[in-house]
Design a protein around this motif. Structure first.
Motif, PDB file in Angstrom:
ATOM      1  N   ALA A  16       0.842  -0.865   0.083  1.00 32.46           N
ATOM      2  CA  ALA A  16       0.194   0.059  -0.164  1.00 32.46           C
ATOM      3  C   ALA A  16       1.323   1.416   0.037  1.00 32.46           C
ATOM      4  CB  ALA A  16      -1.046  -0.064   0.853  1.00 32.46           C
TER       5      ALA A  16
ATOM      6  N   SER B 165     -10.587   4.632  -1.936  1.00 33.02           N
ATOM      7  CA  SER B 165     -11.037   3.273  -1.101  1.00 33.02           C
ATOM      8  C   SER B 165     -12.095   2.460  -1.391  1.00 33.02           C
ATOM      9  CB  SER B 165     -11.110   3.308  -0.092  1.00 33.02           C
ATOM     10  OG  SER B 165     -12.739   4.189   0.474  1.00 33.02           O
TER      11      SER B 165
ATOM     12  N   THR C 203     -13.423  -1.696  -1.390  1.00 33.12           N
ATOM     13  CA  THR C 203     -13.351  -3.831  -1.318  1.00 33.12           C
ATOM     14  C   THR C 203     -13.943  -4.401  -2.252  1.00 33.12           C
ATOM     15  OG1 THR C 203     -13.056  -3.323   1.343  1.00 33.12           O
ATOM     16  CG2 THR C 203     -13.533  -4.905   0.226  1.00 33.12           C
TER      17      THR C 203
ATOM     18  N   ASP D 131      -3.551   0.805   5.039  1.00 32.80           N
ATOM     19  CA  ASP D 131      -4.010   1.996   4.026  1.00 32.80           C
ATOM     20  C   ASP D 131      -5.798   2.300   3.867  1.00 32.80           C
ATOM     21  OD1 ASP D 131      -3.697   4.895   3.019  1.00 32.80           O
ATOM     22  OD2 ASP D 131      -3.276   4.270   1.172  1.00 32.80           O
ATOM     23  N   HIS D 132      -6.602   2.925   4.462  1.00 32.29           N
ATOM     24  CA  HIS D 132      -7.996   2.780   4.009  1.00 32.29           C
ATOM     25  C   HIS D 132      -8.219   3.623   2.920  1.00 32.29           C
ATOM     26  CE1 HIS D 132      -8.445  -0.765   7.521  1.00 32.29           C
ATOM     27  NE2 HIS D 132      -7.745  -0.201   7.710  1.00 32.29           N
TER      28      HIS D 132
ATOM     29  N   THR E  40      -8.450  -2.388  -0.963  1.00 35.51           N
ATOM     30  CA  THR E  40      -8.432  -3.001   0.240  1.00 35.51           C
ATOM     31  C   THR E  40      -9.133  -3.980  -0.175  1.00 35.51           C
ATOM     32  OG1 THR E  40     -10.645  -1.785   0.816  1.00 35.51           O
ATOM     33  CG2 THR E  40      -8.040  -0.112   1.373  1.00 35.51           C
TER      34      THR E  40
ATOM     35  N   GLU F  79      -5.783  -8.697   6.192  1.00 34.80           N
ATOM     36  CA  GLU F  79      -6.597  -6.817   6.037  1.00 34.80           C
ATOM     37  C   GLU F  79      -5.233  -6.758   4.877  1.00 34.80           C
ATOM     38  OE1 GLU F  79      -8.279  -3.880   7.635  1.00 34.80           O
ATOM     39  OE2 GLU F  79      -9.123  -4.710   8.930  1.00 34.80           O
TER      40      GLU F  79
ATOM     41  N   SER G 174      -3.760  -3.511   1.453  1.00 29.88           N
ATOM     42  CA  SER G 174      -4.716  -2.344   0.465  1.00 29.88           C
ATOM     43  C   SER G 174      -3.319  -1.926  -0.307  1.00 29.88           C
ATOM     44  CB  SER G 174      -4.196  -1.204   1.501  1.00 29.88           C
ATOM     45  OG  SER G 174      -3.051  -0.557   2.126  1.00 29.88           O
TER      46      SER G 174
END
Length: 234
Positions: free
Chosen positions: A34, A40, A42, A69-70, A75, A189, A191
């Motif tokens: 990321a 952003s 998903t 990193d949202h 992500t 998770e 990103s």
């Protein structure tokens, strides 16, 4: 991530290269994933992550205050329950030199420091990118730096991946571990961010996002298979 390639500027070609990387490195999980981006999202769940969605989520999405990193362009997250004590899952996952024995996408791996994995550890590994109609075969050299680690609870690392035709500037990958009904819930998770990702829409975007999610699912499946095949009675 920031992908660079000497091929033409067409987004469809770049997307195909990115997809190939994602499959090869199981979501670029070990190296990094990321850098700050301007959007952003998903991806829609794959069959594995959809099944895991029925489990309770892991506690928190940070490790010692640090998360992915949202704000990145793409992500993804995934979960799996492993039928083994948390300690066995943790030990397998943090024995990074042992990854080569149970992850098909890893060619070589070496620790750059000594002792148990810690919040200052570094490791370097290589993974192949298969040849396709869009890109020649390549090998990525990934240098991962652990940023935070809480023993038995969580770890997060980041770092670049460099190949001859493809480069990934930076990435972040988070893992958390929670005891659940005598087993272990593993949550991860990741990103990705790059200027070209911000411009992707529709099927092109969905392809890249799904590849990231699929890579996370594959990593979790491999971890589950390895731990459960060698774990003793709980």
């Amino acid at each position: 991530m920031h992908f660079t390639t000497p091929t033409g500027p067409r987004v469809t070609r770049i997307v195909a290269v990115a997809a190939g990387i994602a499959v090869a490195v199981a979501g670029c999980g070990s190296g990094g994933d990321a850098e700050p981006g301007s959007g952003s999202s998903t991806a829609a769940p794959t069959s594995e992550s959809a099944a895991a969605d029925s489990a309770e989520p892991a506690e928190g999405n940070e490790c010692a205050g640090m998360g992915i990193d949202h704000d990145a362009a793409v992500t993804r997250e995934s979960d799996i329950v492993i039928d083994a004590p948390l300690r066995e899952v943790w030990d397998t996952h943090t024995d990074v030199e042992g990854w080569v024995g149970w992850q098909k996408a890893i060619l070589t791996i070496e620790r750059l420091d000594q002792g148990a994995l810690s919040a200052t550890s570094q490791f370097r590994w290589t993974t192949p990118v298969p040849e396709s109609q869009f890109s020649p075969a390549d090998t990525l050299v990934i240098t991962s730096s652990v940023r935070q680690l809480e023993p038995g609870a969580c770890v997060i690392w980041e770092g670049p991946a460099v190949g001859k035709t493809i480069s990934i500037d930076k990435g972040v990958h988070l893992w958390t571990f929670t005891e659940k009904d005598g087993g272990t819930l593993v949550h991860t998770e990741e990103s990705w961010a790059a200027p070209f990702l911000d411009s992707l829409k529709g099927p092109d975007y969905d392809t890249v996002a799904a590849m990231l999610g699929g890579g996370l699912d594959l990593w979790l499946q491999d971890l589950k298979a390895e731990v459960e095949s060698s774990a003793g009675p709980n």
